[in-house]
Motif scaffolding. Structure first.
Motif, PDB file in Angstrom:
ATOM      1  N   ARG A 296     -26.731  21.055  13.919  1.00  0.00           N
ATOM      2  CA  ARG A 296     -27.798  20.068  14.055  1.00  0.00           C
ATOM      3  C   ARG A 296     -28.273  19.980  15.506  1.00  0.00           C
ATOM      4  O   ARG A 296     -27.473  20.131  16.436  1.00  0.00           O
ATOM      5  N   VAL A 297     -29.553  19.699  15.673  1.00  0.00           N
ATOM      6  CA  VAL A 297     -30.155  19.609  17.007  1.00  0.00           C
ATOM      7  C   VAL A 297     -30.982  18.338  17.087  1.00  0.00           C
ATOM      8  O   VAL A 297     -31.927  18.155  16.304  1.00  0.00           O
ATOM      9  N   MET A 298     -30.642  17.474  18.015  1.00  0.00           N
ATOM     10  CA  MET A 298     -31.309  16.188  18.177  1.00  0.00           C
ATOM     11  C   MET A 298     -31.641  15.946  19.657  1.00  0.00           C
ATOM     12  O   MET A 298     -31.134  16.637  20.541  1.00  0.00           O
ATOM     13  N   ALA A 299     -32.469  14.952  19.894  1.00  0.00           N
ATOM     14  CA  ALA A 299     -32.743  14.516  21.266  1.00  0.00           C
ATOM     15  C   ALA A 299     -32.852  13.000  21.288  1.00  0.00           C
ATOM     16  O   ALA A 299     -33.249  12.371  20.299  1.00  0.00           O
ATOM     17  N   ILE A 300     -32.492  12.434  22.413  1.00  0.00           N
ATOM     18  CA  ILE A 300     -32.623  10.994  22.653  1.00  0.00           C
ATOM     19  C   ILE A 300     -33.588  10.815  23.815  1.00  0.00           C
ATOM     20  O   ILE A 300     -33.474  11.501  24.836  1.00  0.00           O
ATOM     21  N   ALA A 301     -34.543   9.891  23.651  1.00  0.00           N
ATOM     22  CA  ALA A 301     -35.515   9.606  24.704  1.00  0.00           C
ATOM     23  C   ALA A 301     -35.268   8.187  25.224  1.00  0.00           C
ATOM     24  O   ALA A 301     -35.814   7.221  24.687  1.00  0.00           O
ATOM     25  N   PRO A 302     -34.428   8.049  26.251  1.00  0.00           N
ATOM     26  CA  PRO A 302     -34.153   6.712  26.784  1.00  0.00           C
ATOM     27  C   PRO A 302     -35.354   6.148  27.535  1.00  0.00           C
ATOM     28  O   PRO A 302     -36.206   6.882  28.050  1.00  0.00           O
ATOM     29  N   GLY A 303     -35.371   4.818  27.594  1.00  0.00           N
ATOM     30  CA  GLY A 303     -36.333   4.131  28.441  1.00  0.00           C
ATOM     31  C   GLY A 303     -35.711   3.848  29.798  1.00  0.00           C
ATOM     32  O   GLY A 303     -35.138   4.742  30.428  1.00  0.00           O
ATOM     33  N   LEU A 304     -35.788   2.608  30.237  1.00  0.00           N
ATOM     34  CA  LEU A 304     -35.213   2.229  31.534  1.00  0.00           C
ATOM     35  C   LEU A 304     -33.728   1.935  31.355  1.00  0.00           C
ATOM     36  O   LEU A 304     -33.351   0.955  30.717  1.00  0.00           O
ATOM     37  N   MET A 305     -32.900   2.805  31.896  1.00  0.00           N
ATOM     38  CA  MET A 305     -31.450   2.690  31.723  1.00  0.00           C
ATOM     39  C   MET A 305     -30.774   2.416  33.061  1.00  0.00           C
ATOM     40  O   MET A 305     -31.212   2.907  34.106  1.00  0.00           O
ATOM     41  N   GLN A 306     -29.698   1.651  33.020  1.00  0.00           N
ATOM     42  CA  GLN A 306     -28.944   1.300  34.218  1.00  0.00           C
ATOM     43  C   GLN A 306     -28.065   2.479  34.625  1.00  0.00           C
ATOM     44  O   GLN A 306     -26.874   2.547  34.325  1.00  0.00           O
ATOM     45  N   THR A 307     -28.678   3.438  35.292  1.00  0.00           N
ATOM     46  CA  THR A 307     -27.984   4.640  35.751  1.00  0.00           C
ATOM     47  C   THR A 307     -27.996   4.666  37.273  1.00  0.00           C
ATOM     48  O   THR A 307     -28.654   3.829  37.913  1.00  0.00           O
TER      49      THR A 307
ATOM     50  N   GLY B 168     -33.224  17.423  13.848  1.00  0.00           N
ATOM     51  CA  GLY B 168     -34.599  17.781  14.160  1.00  0.00           C
ATOM     52  C   GLY B 168     -35.473  16.604  14.549  1.00  0.00           C
ATOM     53  O   GLY B 168     -36.680  16.600  14.271  1.00  0.00           O
ATOM     54  N   GLU B 169     -34.906  15.617  15.241  1.00  0.00           N
ATOM     55  CA  GLU B 169     -35.658  14.406  15.560  1.00  0.00           C
ATOM     56  C   GLU B 169     -35.361  13.940  16.978  1.00  0.00           C
ATOM     57  O   GLU B 169     -34.303  14.212  17.541  1.00  0.00           O
ATOM     58  N   VAL B 170     -36.329  13.233  17.562  1.00  0.00           N
ATOM     59  CA  VAL B 170     -36.156  12.566  18.853  1.00  0.00           C
ATOM     60  C   VAL B 170     -36.114  11.067  18.600  1.00  0.00           C
ATOM     61  O   VAL B 170     -37.016  10.520  17.961  1.00  0.00           O
ATOM     62  N   ILE B 171     -35.082  10.402  19.065  1.00  0.00           N
ATOM     63  CA  ILE B 171     -34.949   8.958  18.885  1.00  0.00           C
ATOM     64  C   ILE B 171     -35.188   8.267  20.216  1.00  0.00           C
ATOM     65  O   ILE B 171     -34.513   8.548  21.208  1.00  0.00           O
ATOM     66  N   ARG B 172     -36.151   7.361  20.238  1.00  0.00           N
ATOM     67  CA  ARG B 172     -36.394   6.559  21.442  1.00  0.00           C
ATOM     68  C   ARG B 172     -35.358   5.445  21.516  1.00  0.00           C
ATOM     69  O   ARG B 172     -35.069   4.770  20.527  1.00  0.00           O
ATOM     70  N   LEU B 173     -34.817   5.252  22.715  1.00  0.00           N
ATOM     71  CA  LEU B 173     -33.836   4.202  22.982  1.00  0.00           C
ATOM     72  C   LEU B 173     -34.394   3.381  24.140  1.00  0.00           C
ATOM     73  O   LEU B 173     -34.050   3.597  25.297  1.00  0.00           O
ATOM     74  N   ASP B 174     -35.308   2.462  23.836  1.00  0.00           N
ATOM     75  CA  ASP B 174     -36.139   1.916  24.916  1.00  0.00           C
ATOM     76  C   ASP B 174     -36.533   0.449  24.810  1.00  0.00           C
ATOM     77  O   ASP B 174     -37.309  -0.031  25.635  1.00  0.00           O
ATOM     78  N   GLY B 175     -36.022  -0.294  23.827  1.00  0.00           N
ATOM     79  CA  GLY B 175     -36.398  -1.695  23.719  1.00  0.00           C
ATOM     80  C   GLY B 175     -37.878  -1.915  23.496  1.00  0.00           C
ATOM     81  O   GLY B 175     -38.427  -2.952  23.862  1.00  0.00           O
ATOM     82  N   ALA B 176     -38.568  -0.927  22.919  1.00  0.00           N
ATOM     83  CA  ALA B 176     -39.998  -0.971  22.588  1.00  0.00           C
ATOM     84  C   ALA B 176     -40.915  -0.892  23.808  1.00  0.00           C
ATOM     85  O   ALA B 176     -42.107  -1.220  23.726  1.00  0.00           O
ATOM     86  N   ILE B 177     -40.391  -0.422  24.935  1.00  0.00           N
ATOM     87  CA  ILE B 177     -41.252  -0.298  26.121  1.00  0.00           C
ATOM     88  C   ILE B 177     -42.258   0.828  25.949  1.00  0.00           C
ATOM     89  O   ILE B 177     -41.980   1.838  25.302  1.00  0.00           O
ATOM     90  N   ARG B 178     -43.441   0.626  26.491  1.00  0.00           N
ATOM     91  CA  ARG B 178     -44.454   1.679  26.599  1.00  0.00           C
ATOM     92  C   ARG B 178     -44.895   1.661  28.051  1.00  0.00           C
ATOM     93  O   ARG B 178     -45.486   0.697  28.529  1.00  0.00           O
ATOM     94  N   MET B 179     -44.590   2.743  28.774  1.00  0.00           N
ATOM     95  CA  MET B 179     -44.771   2.748  30.215  1.00  0.00           C
ATOM     96  C   MET B 179     -46.247   2.683  30.593  1.00  0.00           C
ATOM     97  O   MET B 179     -47.098   3.323  29.984  1.00  0.00           O
TER      98      MET B 179
END
Length: 256
Positions: free
Chosen positions: A186-197, A242-253
């Motif tokens: 399986r191949v997936m991607a995660i698209a984070p928003g603003l993360m405490q890194t 086969g999917e990208v999951i946004r992890l972003d609290g509904a932010i749109r930059m």
């Protein structure tokens, strides 16, 4: 795939999203190999977690030979690898034209080289290794998760290189998932928003508060362990592919 059965490579595993993922894998009985250039941080993490569950191999993800050799070493120590979590990346900002001068091309090339080509470099070697695995009860031989970003969709001014690199990760995820489906990978991607890194470590508190307020809900920066939690959810739900999951609290930059 249960985390306790995971034998993973985690790039950028010495800090931020990668570190949180390594910690969660180890806490759930799996094993993780940290691929990172930051040896000091990685060694501290290995010492803290102890045992044989976490190992470190200094790795430049853009170096084809080094990645190939280090993947082989991990297989020698773990017996196999069945997961690759790509968290290594940089976010160097820069305008296309600044004060009338064009951007230095090598700055753009460096971001693409590390974020996009480095991710592909690890995927190609890890996938070849996973093809040799015996499938589990669900027919699965492996899992690949790469880190994109909301900047792939709403890149801000000064993020041309970063957005291009993360957009490339989004775009290559589906064709790779289609290719490897026959192998049970399986191949997936995660698209984070603003993360405490660590990228936020040098910002003044007022700036952090302002950024946090821009997130619709919850109005805060994302926590690295929330990324790791999503990695675990993807691992344990075989239908996710086969999917990208946004992890972003509904932010749109916004543009800037």
């Amino acid at each position: 795939m249960e985390f306790r059965d995971m034998k993973a490579i985690v790039t950028g595993g010495a800090s931020g999203l990668g570190e949180a993922t390594v910690r969660r894998i180890a806490a759930n009985g799996g094993r993780a190999a940290i691929f990172d250039v930051n040896g000091e941080r990685a060694e501290r993490l290995v010492k803290e977690l102890g045992g044989e569950s976490v190992i470190y191999l200094k790795t430049d993800v853009t170096d084809a030979g080094q990645v190939e050799a280090n993947v082989a070493e991990v297989i020698g120590r773990f017996g196999l690898i069945n997961a690759a979590i790509n968290c290594a990346g940089i976010g160097t900002p820069g305008k296309v034209v600044s004060k009338g001068e064009p951007a230095a091309l090598n700055q753009f090339e460096k971001v693409i080289q590390i974020n996009l080509i480095g991710t592909f470099n690890v995927i190609r070697v890890a996938a070849a290794a996973m093809q040799k695995n015996e499938p589990n009860a669900a027919g699965e031989r492996g899992l690949i998760i790469s880190t994109a970003s909301v900047a792939a969709y709403e890149g801000q001014i000064g993020q041309a290189a970063y957005s291009a690199s993360k957009g490339g990760i989004v775009s290559m995820m589906l064709p790779i998932a289609r290719e490897l489906a026959r192998d049970g990978i399986r191949v997936m991607a995660i698209a984070p928003g603003l993360m405490q890194t660590p990228m936020f470590d040098g910002l003044p508190e007022a700036a952090v508060q302002s950024l946090s307020a821009s997130v619709p809900f919850p109005a805060r920066l994302g926590r690295p362990d929330e990324y790791a939690q999503l990695v675990q959810s993807i691992a344990e739900n075989t239908m996710l592919n086969g999917e990208v999951i946004r992890l972003d609290g509904a932010i749109r930059m916004q543009p800037k």
